[in-house]
Structures are given as structure tokens and as C-alpha cells.
Design a protein around this motif. Structure first.
Motif, short mmCIF file in Angstrom:
data_model
loop_
_atom_site.label_atom_id
_atom_site.label_comp_id
_atom_site.label_asym_id
_atom_site.label_seq_id
_atom_site.Cartn_x
_atom_site.Cartn_y
_atom_site.Cartn_z
N ASN A 254 -2.47 -0.59 7.57
CA ASN A 254 -2.87 -1.15 8.86
C ASN A 254 -3.89 -0.30 9.60
O ASN A 254 -4.67 -0.83 10.41
N ASN B 129 -9.95 -4.49 11.21
CA ASN B 129 -9.30 -5.69 10.69
C ASN B 129 -8.10 -5.28 9.85
O ASN B 129 -8.26 -4.79 8.72
N ARG C 6 -5.27 -8.12 14.42
CA ARG C 6 -4.77 -9.13 13.49
C ARG C 6 -4.62 -10.43 14.26
O ARG C 6 -4.82 -10.46 15.48
N SER C 7 -4.29 -11.50 13.60
CA SER C 7 -4.24 -12.81 14.24
C SER C 7 -3.36 -12.78 15.49
O SER C 7 -2.16 -12.48 15.41
N GLU D 78 -5.96 -7.20 8.50
CA GLU D 78 -5.56 -8.24 7.56
C GLU D 78 -6.52 -8.46 6.41
O GLU D 78 -6.13 -8.98 5.37
N SER D 79 -7.77 -8.08 6.58
CA SER D 79 -8.77 -8.45 5.59
C SER D 79 -9.98 -7.54 5.70
O SER D 79 -10.22 -6.92 6.74
#
Length: 425
Positions: A162, A298, A89-90, A300-301
């Protein structure tokens, strides 16, 4: 078989090649018609500028019983992924793995914050529970979605979103986790029992090996040959193929599901598709994403769902002066996106996961937009899948759509179809 019979196999994918080889070995005169220039169906590879590119991201689970029975795994020269994955994630990346199969990941997995401690303990309990079940029981009994199954086990929302959503998004092409829990259970067991791998020469090496063994058994494989119609007669089957009419004692239809439905008029063949889009990239030699041969998920997306450092796992996939990555995108929207739009999404994801790095050199090589990558597998679908003998007359079905959507399903269906023909003749 009591005497030599003529059998035509429509399609040189994994199911068709297994059926053809087994029938030839039993004494049948077998001809395979394949509309493409190469064998393999959905499991094939090609060369591009020194890279080996599979048709979409695919892997082989070495614990599949049918793979162990039908393939020479040693001869495939397999390259294995490290168990588990890197959840990204970021600004953050963390390892989640199976400490029983990957002891070096114990501390990293123990302190992973993407899932709860209870989730980690439940995963070990689930592993033990599934290890005790007979494999032939996985596709029986009551069914539910993967998400509901996880919640019934007590897993948290963090675990589902997640880890499982992106990880099984890659397996089932369904990040929503609305796929049958049976697929989750079976593949979870396979991940626990064996390796996740690719042949050094690409996934197409699986089909090439099956084709070579089929030809050694006497099978005549004819590529660039389309079958337009299959007609069951009282004394056999007639086919309309490139070059004219062909008569045979029996036909095994081992095409894709939609073509099989057209050729046989069997309504129970599933034709609702799960699409996927895979883009391949060149990076300079020595680019190390520090995943230790794990995939990047990923968290998040789904844009992209996962990034795979393929040449780190299988160096043979790339020339000496480059690295090969791929990214997989799920759903309908990526099918209509341009190559550069997809590459921009991959660069953006990598930059967010590795803020200390630049990914300007990421060069898209080719993109596979696969409208029918799998058939949809909602809860309860497997009871209604067709049987090998469902078509009229001496026409038989072979394809993962008679089992479940997987390499295991394809290989097993070829064996089942061949056995049905032998029993009936």
C-alpha cells in the motif's frame, strides 16, 4: 595536471558537465560535444503553452552529498514537497508522513489504516538505524531485494503493497520491489535528512547551472554535435565527430549507457532498462486536490502509479489561469498506449479517489515515453558496475551507471572521472 591537456567530454548531461567543469578548473582545455540541442541529458525541461514540463517526473533530494557539493541549491530557488504521501484508493484517501519532519501530520498518520501500528513504529526504528550508518557503507555488504529487506525488518504485506510499492515504484520504477535494498536504504536516508524539491524554473535549471559554471571555467560546450567513434591511440585519443576528426589527450565518455557501451566496448556497462511514461495535464486554476503539496500514490494499480499536483508545489510551473498535474505510468505497456488512453486511466483513477468531483476538464498537454529512464538495479548489481578507468587507453567513463541510478550517482561520477583524469596526467 602538470601542463595544459586537451580533454573531450562526450555528453552534456549532469555527469559530463561536472567532469568538464572540474577538469577546466584544474587547467585542462576542455570541449564538450552534445548531440542534442540542449544540455542536461535525462535532466531537462521545456516550455509548453506557458507550462514548464520536465522530461518525465523528477525531483531533487537536497540531502544528496554530491548535490550539496556541485550545485548552488539556493540559486536554484527550490520548491519543496511536503514529506510523506497521500495513499489513494477507490473512495478513500489517507495521509502517511514522517511526524518527525512533518508534525502537523501526526494525527492523520497515526490513524492511517493502510499500514499497521507496528509498521509505523518499525519505520521510526528503521529511520534511526539508517541515520547511524556512514553514507559510504550503503552500497557495500550483502544485498537483497527491497521486498525481502522489508520482510526481514518485520514490515507487513500491507506496508509493502500500500505504501512502499507505489512510493518506491516512483523512485526505482519498479513497483514489484525487486530492486536492490541498497537503493531503498540510501534514498530513505536522503528523504529523512533533507527535502524533496524541484527548482522553480524546472529540473532543467540544474543542468543549466552546471553548464553556466562550466563555461565560466573555460569549457567549450558544443551542442548538436554527435560523437560517432572513440579510438584510443598510443599518444592520446581520436574521435570521429560531426565536422571531422578530433585529437585529444583524454576523453570522458559521459553519454547514456547504451551509447557509452558502443563507444567504449566496456561490457560491464548496464544496458537493461527500466521505462517510465509521464503525462502532463492542465486543470482550471483553483483546482485543489487537497494533498497539501504531497504526491498521490495509487494503492490499487500502477495505472497510473502516482499523480503529482506540480503547480501546487511549484506555482511557477503553470500559467496564472491553470494548474499543472502529472501522472506516471510504469512498465512497457504504457509506452505504446495513446495519449487519450493514458488520460482516461488518470481520469478514472482521480474519479475513484474523489467520487464527489468531476475531472472532465483534465486536458492532456504532452506525454514523455521514456524507454530508458533508469538502468535496472537488481540485488548485487553495484559490485559489477564499471570503473571510470575501465575503457582502454586515455578513455574514461562518467555516468550514474558507474555508481547507481540517480542524480547523486550522475554528479558523483563526474567528480570521480575528473579526478581519474587528473591523477593520470
Amino acid at each position: 595536471m602538470d601542463e595544459e591537456r586537451s580533454v573531450v567530454v562526450c555528453g552534456a548531461g549532469l555527469a559530463g558537465l561536472v567532469a568538464a567543469r572540474r577538469l577546466a578548473a584544474a587547467g585542462a582545455d576542455v570541449t564538450v560535444y552534445e548531440e542534442r540541442e540542449t544540455v542536461g541529458g535525462r535532466v531537462r525541461s521545456r516550455e509548453h503553452e506557458g507550462f514548464t514540463l520536465d522530461r518525465g517526473f523528477q525531483v531533487l533530494f537536497t540531502a544528496y552529498p554530491a548535490a550539496r557539493r556541485e550545485l548552488d541549491l539556493d540559486a536554484l530557488d527550490l520548491r519543496s514537497f511536503t514529506p510523506g504521501a497521500v495513499i489513494a484508493r477507490s473512495g478513500e484517501r489517507s495521509v502517511l508522513s514522517d511526524p518527525l519532519r512533518d508534525p502537523t501530520s501526526l494525527l492523520e498518520s497515526l490513524f492511517n489504516r493502510e499500514v499497521t501500528t507496528s509498521d509505523k513504529l518499525r519505520t521510526l526504528a528503521l529511520r534511526q538505524d539508517l541515520a547511524s550508518k556512514p553514507l559510504d557503507s550503503f552500497f557495500t555488504g550483502s544485498d537483497t531485494t527491497i521486498r525481502e529487506y522489508l520482510y526481514d525488518w518485520g514490515f507487513s504485506e500491507k506496508y509493502a503493497e500500500n505504501f512502499v510499492a507505489p512510493f518506491y515504484g516512483g523512485i526505482t520504477l519498479d513497483r514489484s520491489l525487486s530492486t536492490s535494498r541498497r537503493v531503498f536504504e540510501y534514498t530513505f536516508r536522503m528523504l529523512s535528512d533533507g527535502q524533496t524539491a524541484v527548482p522553480a524554473a524546472g529540473m532543467g535549471a540544474i543542468a543549466d547551472q552546471l553548464a553556466a559554471s562550466a563555461e565560466a571555467a573555460g569549457v567549450d560546450i558544443r551542442t548538436d554535435s554527435v560523437v560517432y567513434e572513440v579510438s584510443a591511440e598510443s599518444d592520446g585519443v581520436t574521435l570521429d565527430v560531426d565536422g571531422g576528426r578530433v585529437d585529444a589527450d583524454a576523453v570522458v565518455v559521459a553519454t547514456d549507457p547504451r551509447t557509452a557501451a558502443e563507444l567504449t566496448a566496456v561490457d560491464s556497462i548496464p544496458t537493461r532498462a527500466r521505462p517510465s511514461t509521464t503525462q502532463y495535464y492542465r486543470l482550471p486554476d483553483g483546482t485543489d486536490l487537497d494533498t497539501k503539496k504531497r504526491i498521490l500514490l495509487n494503492a490499487e494499480s500502477a495505472a497510473p502509479n502516482a499523480v503529482v499536483p506540480l503547480s501546487q508545489v511549484a506555482p511557477e510551473y503553470a500559467p496564472a489561469d491553470a494548474e499543472l498535474l502529472n501522472a506516471t505510468f510504469l512498465g512497457e505497456d504504457p509506452l505504446s498506449m495513446t495519449d487519450e488512453e493514458l488520460a482516461d486511466q488518470t481520469r478514472a483513477a482521480l474519479r475513484s479517489w474523489y467520487p464527489e468531483r468531476r475531472f472532465d476538464p483534465l486536458e492532456p498537454l504532452e506525454t514523455d515515453r521514456i524507454e530508458f529512464a533508469q538502468f535496472d538495479q537488481p540485488p548485487g548489481i553495484h559490485e559489477g558496475l564499471p570503473d571510470a578507468r575501465d575503457p582502454d587507453g586515455a578513455v574514461y567513463l562518467a555516468g550514474d551507471y558507474t555508481q547507481w541510478s540517480s542524480i547523486q550517482g550522475a554528479l558523483e561520477s563526474g567528480r570521480v572521472a575528473a579526478a581519474a583524469v587528473q591523477d593520470d596526467f
